[in-house]
Design a protein around this motif. Sequence first.
Motif, PDB file in Angstrom:
ATOM      1  N   GLU A  45       4.517  11.088  25.267  1.00  0.00           N
ATOM      2  CA  GLU A  45       3.899  11.578  26.555  1.00  0.00           C
ATOM      3  C   GLU A  45       3.665  10.601  27.602  1.00  0.00           C
ATOM      4  OE1 GLU A  45       1.238  15.454  26.918  1.00  0.00           O
ATOM      5  OE2 GLU A  45       0.439  14.288  25.382  1.00  0.00           O
ATOM      6  N   ASN A  46       3.865  10.771  29.006  1.00  0.00           N
ATOM      7  CA  ASN A  46       3.502   9.695  29.705  1.00  0.00           C
ATOM      8  C   ASN A  46       2.146   9.768  30.183  1.00  0.00           C
ATOM      9  OD1 ASN A  46       3.657   8.009  32.298  1.00  0.00           O
ATOM     10  ND2 ASN A  46       5.496   8.238  32.470  1.00  0.00           N
ATOM     11  N   GLY A  47       1.426   8.622  29.756  1.00  0.00           N
ATOM     12  CA  GLY A  47       0.024   8.621  30.008  1.00  0.00           C
ATOM     13  C   GLY A  47      -0.439   8.014  31.384  1.00  0.00           C
ATOM     14  N   ASP A  48       0.313   7.509  31.749  1.00  0.00           N
ATOM     15  CA  ASP A  48      -0.106   6.909  33.068  1.00  0.00           C
ATOM     16  C   ASP A  48       0.027   8.181  34.331  1.00  0.00           C
ATOM     17  OD1 ASP A  48      -0.120   4.256  32.583  1.00  0.00           O
ATOM     18  OD2 ASP A  48       1.918   3.861  33.194  1.00  0.00           O
ATOM     19  N   LEU A  49       0.904   9.065  33.967  1.00  0.00           N
ATOM     20  CA  LEU A  49       1.140  10.020  34.922  1.00  0.00           C
ATOM     21  C   LEU A  49       0.049  11.234  34.487  1.00  0.00           C
ATOM     22  CD1 LEU A  49       5.058  10.345  35.578  1.00  0.00           C
ATOM     23  CD2 LEU A  49       3.223   9.086  36.654  1.00  0.00           C
ATOM     24  N   ILE A  50      -0.293  11.303  33.172  1.00  0.00           N
ATOM     25  CA  ILE A  50      -1.301  12.270  33.012  1.00  0.00           C
ATOM     26  C   ILE A  50      -2.574  11.939  33.404  1.00  0.00           C
ATOM     27  CG2 ILE A  50      -2.599  12.920  30.838  1.00  0.00           C
ATOM     28  CD1 ILE A  50      -0.255  12.838  29.262  1.00  0.00           C
ATOM     29  N   ASP A  80      -5.441   3.595  28.489  1.00  0.00           N
ATOM     30  CA  ASP A  80      -6.613   2.852  28.330  1.00  0.00           C
ATOM     31  C   ASP A  80      -7.120   3.182  26.974  1.00  0.00           C
ATOM     32  OD1 ASP A  80      -6.507   1.898  30.795  1.00  0.00           O
ATOM     33  OD2 ASP A  80      -7.641   3.539  31.856  1.00  0.00           O
ATOM     34  N   GLY A  81      -6.674   3.956  26.320  1.00  0.00           N
ATOM     35  CA  GLY A  81      -6.958   4.235  24.678  1.00  0.00           C
ATOM     36  C   GLY A  81      -5.905   3.488  24.028  1.00  0.00           C
ATOM     37  N   PHE A  82      -5.179   4.548  23.298  1.00  0.00           N
ATOM     38  CA  PHE A  82      -4.164   4.275  22.192  1.00  0.00           C
ATOM     39  C   PHE A  82      -2.724   3.738  23.156  1.00  0.00           C
ATOM     40  CE2 PHE A  82      -5.955   7.680  19.310  1.00  0.00           C
ATOM     41  CZ  PHE A  82      -6.953   6.892  19.316  1.00  0.00           C
ATOM     42  N   GLN A  83      -2.668   4.132  24.232  1.00  0.00           N
ATOM     43  CA  GLN A  83      -1.465   3.934  24.845  1.00  0.00           C
ATOM     44  C   GLN A  83      -0.821   2.557  24.747  1.00  0.00           C
ATOM     45  OE1 GLN A  83      -1.288   5.807  28.786  1.00  0.00           O
ATOM     46  NE2 GLN A  83       0.454   4.240  29.517  1.00  0.00           N
ATOM     47  N   MET A  84       0.598   2.326  24.717  1.00  0.00           N
ATOM     48  CA  MET A  84       1.160   1.137  24.540  1.00  0.00           C
ATOM     49  C   MET A  84       1.971   1.025  25.879  1.00  0.00           C
ATOM     50  SD  MET A  84       2.315   0.207  21.086  1.00  0.00           S
ATOM     51  CE  MET A  84       1.148   0.276  19.492  1.00  0.00           C
ATOM     52  N   THR A  85       2.279  -0.114  26.304  1.00  0.00           N
ATOM     53  CA  THR A  85       3.168  -0.377  27.164  1.00  0.00           C
ATOM     54  C   THR A  85       4.570  -0.619  26.722  1.00  0.00           C
ATOM     55  OG1 THR A  85       3.136  -2.937  27.059  1.00  0.00           O
ATOM     56  CG2 THR A  85       1.636  -1.774  28.548  1.00  0.00           C
ATOM     57  N   ASP A  86       5.687  -0.544  27.623  1.00  0.00           N
ATOM     58  CA  ASP A  86       6.981  -0.441  27.011  1.00  0.00           C
ATOM     59  C   ASP A  86       7.497  -1.695  26.508  1.00  0.00           C
ATOM     60  OD1 ASP A  86       7.260   1.847  28.358  1.00  0.00           O
ATOM     61  OD2 ASP A  86       8.605   1.223  29.878  1.00  0.00           O
ATOM     62  N   SER A  87       6.853  -2.811  26.925  1.00  0.00           N
ATOM     63  CA  SER A  87       7.075  -3.942  26.110  1.00  0.00           C
ATOM     64  C   SER A  87       6.487  -3.849  24.621  1.00  0.00           C
ATOM     65  CB  SER A  87       6.343  -5.401  26.974  1.00  0.00           C
ATOM     66  OG  SER A  87       6.883  -5.410  28.081  1.00  0.00           O
ATOM     67  N   GLN A  88       5.229  -3.396  24.727  1.00  0.00           N
ATOM     68  CA  GLN A  88       4.395  -3.478  23.212  1.00  0.00           C
ATOM     69  C   GLN A  88       5.371  -2.501  22.471  1.00  0.00           C
ATOM     70  OE1 GLN A  88       0.784  -2.080  24.758  1.00  0.00           O
ATOM     71  NE2 GLN A  88      -0.159  -4.181  24.688  1.00  0.00           N
ATOM     72  N   LYS A 103       0.821  -1.298   0.033  1.00  0.00           N
ATOM     73  CA  LYS A 103       0.011   0.004   0.084  1.00  0.00           C
ATOM     74  C   LYS A 103       0.915   1.278  -0.145  1.00  0.00           C
ATOM     75  CE  LYS A 103      -3.850  -2.399   0.361  1.00  0.00           C
ATOM     76  NZ  LYS A 103      -4.902  -2.375  -0.914  1.00  0.00           N
ATOM     77  N   GLY A 104       2.301   1.051   0.065  1.00  0.00           N
ATOM     78  CA  GLY A 104       2.854   2.348   0.072  1.00  0.00           C
ATOM     79  C   GLY A 104       2.947   3.399   1.311  1.00  0.00           C
ATOM     80  N   ILE A 105       2.648   2.393   2.338  1.00  0.00           N
ATOM     81  CA  ILE A 105       2.592   3.318   3.599  1.00  0.00           C
ATOM     82  C   ILE A 105       3.925   2.844   4.570  1.00  0.00           C
ATOM     83  CG2 ILE A 105       1.709   3.485   5.825  1.00  0.00           C
ATOM     84  CD1 ILE A 105      -0.014   4.655   3.153  1.00  0.00           C
ATOM     85  N   ILE A 106       4.947   3.868   5.046  1.00  0.00           N
ATOM     86  CA  ILE A 106       5.869   3.167   5.758  1.00  0.00           C
ATOM     87  C   ILE A 106       6.133   3.950   6.958  1.00  0.00           C
ATOM     88  CG2 ILE A 106       7.194   2.721   3.277  1.00  0.00           C
ATOM     89  CD1 ILE A 106       8.852   5.348   4.442  1.00  0.00           C
ATOM     90  N   SER A 107       5.157   4.729   7.362  1.00  0.00           N
ATOM     91  CA  SER A 107       5.258   5.340   8.616  1.00  0.00           C
ATOM     92  C   SER A 107       4.124   5.237   9.420  1.00  0.00           C
ATOM     93  CB  SER A 107       5.448   6.794   8.182  1.00  0.00           C
ATOM     94  OG  SER A 107       4.724   7.479   7.388  1.00  0.00           O
ATOM     95  N   PHE A 108       4.548   4.913  10.734  1.00  0.00           N
ATOM     96  CA  PHE A 108       3.508   4.451  11.779  1.00  0.00           C
ATOM     97  C   PHE A 108       3.539   5.113  13.036  1.00  0.00           C
ATOM     98  CE2 PHE A 108       4.223   1.212   8.502  1.00  0.00           C
ATOM     99  CZ  PHE A 108       2.749   0.831   8.207  1.00  0.00           C
ATOM    100  N   GLN A 109       2.687   5.684  13.473  1.00  0.00           N
ATOM    101  CA  GLN A 109       2.815   6.564  14.856  1.00  0.00           C
ATOM    102  C   GLN A 109       2.196   5.523  15.788  1.00  0.00           C
ATOM    103  OE1 GLN A 109       2.217  10.932  15.884  1.00  0.00           O
ATOM    104  NE2 GLN A 109       0.538  10.371  16.206  1.00  0.00           N
ATOM    105  N   VAL A 110       2.897   5.350  17.026  1.00  0.00           N
ATOM    106  CA  VAL A 110       2.520   4.665  18.324  1.00  0.00           C
ATOM    107  C   VAL A 110       2.303   5.782  19.270  1.00  0.00           C
ATOM    108  CG1 VAL A 110       3.353   2.535  17.582  1.00  0.00           C
ATOM    109  CG2 VAL A 110       4.932   4.397  19.159  1.00  0.00           C
ATOM    110  N   TYR A 111       1.525   5.426  20.307  1.00  0.00           N
ATOM    111  CA  TYR A 111       1.252   6.438  21.464  1.00  0.00           C
ATOM    112  C   TYR A 111       1.819   5.998  22.704  1.00  0.00           C
ATOM    113  CZ  TYR A 111      -1.903   8.588  18.207  1.00  0.00           C
ATOM    114  OH  TYR A 111      -2.840   9.427  17.068  1.00  0.00           O
ATOM    115  N   MET A 112       2.363   6.823  23.388  1.00  0.00           N
ATOM    116  CA  MET A 112       2.758   6.390  24.888  1.00  0.00           C
ATOM    117  C   MET A 112       1.977   7.212  25.820  1.00  0.00           C
ATOM    118  SD  MET A 112       6.710   7.145  24.130  1.00  0.00           S
ATOM    119  CE  MET A 112       7.614   6.252  25.802  1.00  0.00           C
ATOM    120  N   ALA A 113       0.649   7.934  25.277  1.00  0.00           N
ATOM    121  CA  ALA A 113      -0.264   8.688  26.001  1.00  0.00           C
ATOM    122  C   ALA A 113      -1.868   8.068  25.746  1.00  0.00           C
ATOM    123  CB  ALA A 113      -0.089  10.331  26.067  1.00  0.00           C
ATOM    124  N   TYR A 114      -2.719   8.631  26.375  1.00  0.00           N
ATOM    125  CA  TYR A 114      -3.972   8.208  26.048  1.00  0.00           C
ATOM    126  C   TYR A 114      -4.104   6.683  26.832  1.00  0.00           C
ATOM    127  CZ  TYR A 114      -3.787  12.037  23.140  1.00  0.00           C
ATOM    128  OH  TYR A 114      -3.634  13.240  22.616  1.00  0.00           O
TER     129      TYR A 114
END
Lengths: 607, 580
Positions: A203-208, A175-183, A162-173
């Motif tokens: 951004e540190n979602g836990d602390l937020i 219980d929503g988008f947030q991923m753990t360090d392992s993820q 599909k020609g997509i080579i960039s992906f964003q992951v979230y460290m905030a939000y």
Amino acid sequence: MSVSGYQGKKSIPHITSDRLLIKGGRIINDDRSFYADIYLEDGLIKQIGENLIVPGGVKTIDANGRMVLPGGIDVNTYLQKPYHGTTTVDDFYQGTMAALAGGTTMIIDHVVPEPGGSLLAAFEKWHEAADKKSCCDYSLHVDITQWHEGVKEELEILVQDKGIISFQVYMAYKDGFQMTDSQLYEAFTFLKGLGAVVQVHAENGDLIAQEQNKILGMGITGPEGHALSRPEELESEAVFRAIMIGNRINCPVYITKVMSKSAADTIAQARKKGAVAFGEPLTASLGTDGTHYWSKNWSKAAAFVTSPPLSPDPTTPDHLNTLLACGDLQVTGSAHCAYSTAQKAIGKDNFTLIPEGTNGIEERMSIVWDKAVAVGKMDENQFVAVTSTNAAKIFNLYPRKGRIAVGSDADIVIWNPDKIKTISAKMQNSALEYNIFEGMECRGAPLVVVSQGKIVFEDGKLHVLQGMGRFIPRKPFPEYVYQRIKTRNKRLEMLGVSRGMYDGPVYDVPATPKYITPSPSAKSSPAKNQPPPIRNLHQSNFSLSGETPSSAIHWAASRQLEGCNNTSKHYKHMTIIGTQVDDNIPRRSGHRIVNPPGGRSNITSLG
Amino acid sequence: MSAMSYQGKKNIPRITSDRLLIKGGRIVNDDQSFYADIYIEDGLIKQLGDNLIVPGGVKTIEANGKMVIPGGIDIHTHLQMPYRGTTTVDDFFQGSKAALAGGTTMIVDHVIPEPGASLTEAFERWREWADEKTCCDYSLHVDITHWSDSTKQEVETLIKEKGVNSFLVYMAYKDLYQMTNSELYEIFTFLGELGAVVQVHAENGEIIAQEQVRMLEMGITGPEGHVLSRPEELEAEAVFRAITIASQTNCPLYVSKVMSKSAADIISQARKKGNVVFGEPITASLGTDGTHYWSKNWAKAAAFVTSPPLSPDPTTPDYLNSLLASGDLNVSGSAHCTFSTAQKAIGKDDFTQIPEGVNGVEERMAVIWDKAVVTGKMDENMFVAVTSTNAAKILNLYPRKGKIAVGSDSDLVIWDSDAVRTVSAKTHHSATEYNVFEGMELRGAPLVVICQGKIVLEDGTLHATQGSGRFIACTPFPDYAYKRIKARKQMAVLRAVPRGMYDGPVSEFTPMSRGGTPAASARTSPTKQAPPIRNLHHSGFSLAGNPAHRGVPSEETPIRPAGRRIVIPPGGRSNITSLS
């Protein structure tokens, strides 16, 4: 690199002739500036030079010695973004018109799938919406809003087909988008294997979440609570962590939305230590600050709500512009995500519910010019680099985009550095009723904008057609990002020490593991990979004084061992930890401790 | 502060007379050095000065101009630590003897409750063990290995009734001791209220778990895998994160076991930004490095396994000693936790199973003297600060401990700065068969050690009595850590911006809390705010600078954002509420 085929595209009635001659301009690329004429045909730059031989009757623009730049690339937009049953007020048409009016001829928009939803389906949805409406070329980032096994397959398809080579992951939000360090570790590992660019919302979602609770508990519900609950320390902490994880895996990390001095400093420091990290400040963080969250006017304060928030430190824009000028930060985006005041008012009683986003797609180039070039921080070439070229390089569009050269796309801006414009919601092309830069006087503005070889902006007027923008597919492993990574992959083999097996006394343990090492350890705990016990070099009560003499043999021995029986093992390991497809050598991820240092005699040398 | 009552203690046969005169020594405190005689009685320093009037027949030690320093405080030990059905080979007697032999007259040991078990019970168990065996004074840190409401109560009891003022939390050891960021936030907030010192074991356990799997999959099972799976960046990252959380919660932070340059750098940078954070390098990180993990000798390599690991960068010890000398790092411990080679060999086929810990309780003072003072990095006063005084201040035991002054405990060391000793497992006082500093020549050693007013080391001979050590209760809110915290608490009052209520149009939306904001938001959503005065801002407002507002800060409504950095919404923009 420039051979990526254009996606099949409808016929669009031509607004202007297909042929164009720009005469007497000073061409500014990221590496140098020079005077030359440019001849455009079929949406491409066909000739550059003096006294060009061109067909008769070609429309000619006289640049009169003005600067001619590669069209801007806005690497971060959220046009037509769905949010709780509503969408942002700038759709792909409105938004790209604003982009063109500001000198930006290409955008890269974020696809934001529902957590748990299909990335592919979301991608197709965005693709369709943008094809229908976008009036400048575009590409897409896909945000990974949840990490699970199923995602991997979709990612592979997105990268390879599909020609997509960039992906964003979230460290905030949380219980929503947030991923753990392992993820994050797993996601980075996998994406690196695909040759993708990992983008991080840092951004540190836990602390937020904790801070939001605290702030709401104190009865603070207005937009100032947004900034108070997301202090810049939480941003720099997450940046630091993201880069650390990237280093572990030898994976490049791209930090989206650099909003504060400390986050930018963290990136700059990491780069000085050799990390392959990139930082993207925004129009908003380069042009204004977070003092407005304390405005008595709720709607004004809410207009600035975005995440990470604008820093209340008013020296931030200057600092970020300086880092952009010196190359510590590399690209600029707008994160243009326009919610009307009525939409913002969803959070009128609770700042955590205010939809996040600011405008900036139209103002981006002018603000960088005004804050960095006009004040002498940055030269015109670096301006081109941070507004266009670097983005093209990172996202593998170069030199098709981001450069004025024969064969490149005819996305060109004639820039007027002297024009002074006052930003105002009344004059803007966005559908918003406000503008966070309201009243700001900016030097520098586009005079003429050429997109796909057509004049789309002239004399302050836009000439665009809805849907004329093309989707630009991209290939993985952009050189600018991956060249160093590949070299390090090759160098960073990690070898165990080959020793005689310990056969002294062993304390007998009751069967509870010390800490839960994940199950693979059992499988791979490797009596089979070790050489058979040669002799007992060290029964207990040994003495550590004096160095062991047997150090010369180990290197060759371990090399041999690695070489002969481990090919299949490496393959297995590769697929598990997602090393690169084009690189089948085992490696160390970080570089700092690659060479067990100090030249001790009994250290395995890594050659 | 020195009025603290001694915990009820058994009668112990006197080793030496209760009265002692030290003549002609040069007293070295953390602030100054001077010549004076010291008269000791009943375990206390009674007089200090020249020509003291003392009872006849007092035993006199002639110091001959040698340095007399406050006894060392080893703020981090793991003696007699239970581990998978066995215990470390140095129990409280063996370990505290080693301490005394090295010039350390007080240790602070870590209580490690099983996750889920009672903290208080574990504390009592450690008390019992230590009371029975220790031969120098001691205090206890309690490690918080799990977090729940009942833990809170126990922590409060420990602080208020049991004399514990410092607690260690773990950012590593996934699925065992490791705390999430949210838990850390809660713990820091809670301990900050009670005036305790939060200690962290700073390493990113999530990434370690991933890296361990990767190493094992690559077939790396020896001790080198330990350091390869725990690179120093993971330590630095966790330190950075812990400091962020401490700063958000306005709680003093103590980073135990600073093992790498980058972790130390993070601490010193944070201190420069004003964070209240203390760093504790240990004997091992100050004296040796992690190159030994690659030793061909498994048992030797395994002897160095500790977490965070020793850095393979051989310039690390020098660097840490420099930061200790400059005050960027503050105290030194040993993290003495000794397993025999047979115990270490539990992990002979899998480095993740090697019990973690190194020796260092005996060598601590000499290593610092040799690496920092002899080389001219550090002066003798700073030496006292980092080996004794600063620890006493953090524990809230100053000036009872950590200073030579009238009224202080008579824990003293006559230090021979010229002595040269070679460290060896054959001559050390620990029960382990190895020593990670084996063969190292160290200048500086104690000549005489006086503990509780009694001579316990003289002429190279120990005269220690099992069980003579007392538990020293620590009290909360040590000034050294909390003075600044208290002042900031008063500053950090957050207020909302008083605004007319927004009453423009509101979009319809599908309700769904965006960031998973907890229920609290509903309760506190604020109808109690000032009633809408007038509609200042129907939509379609303009942000164009309105000069009319310029310079009209409303004095009556101070707002204070949390961090210092953004205390004053800066820039003097027109419609920002001024902070008074």
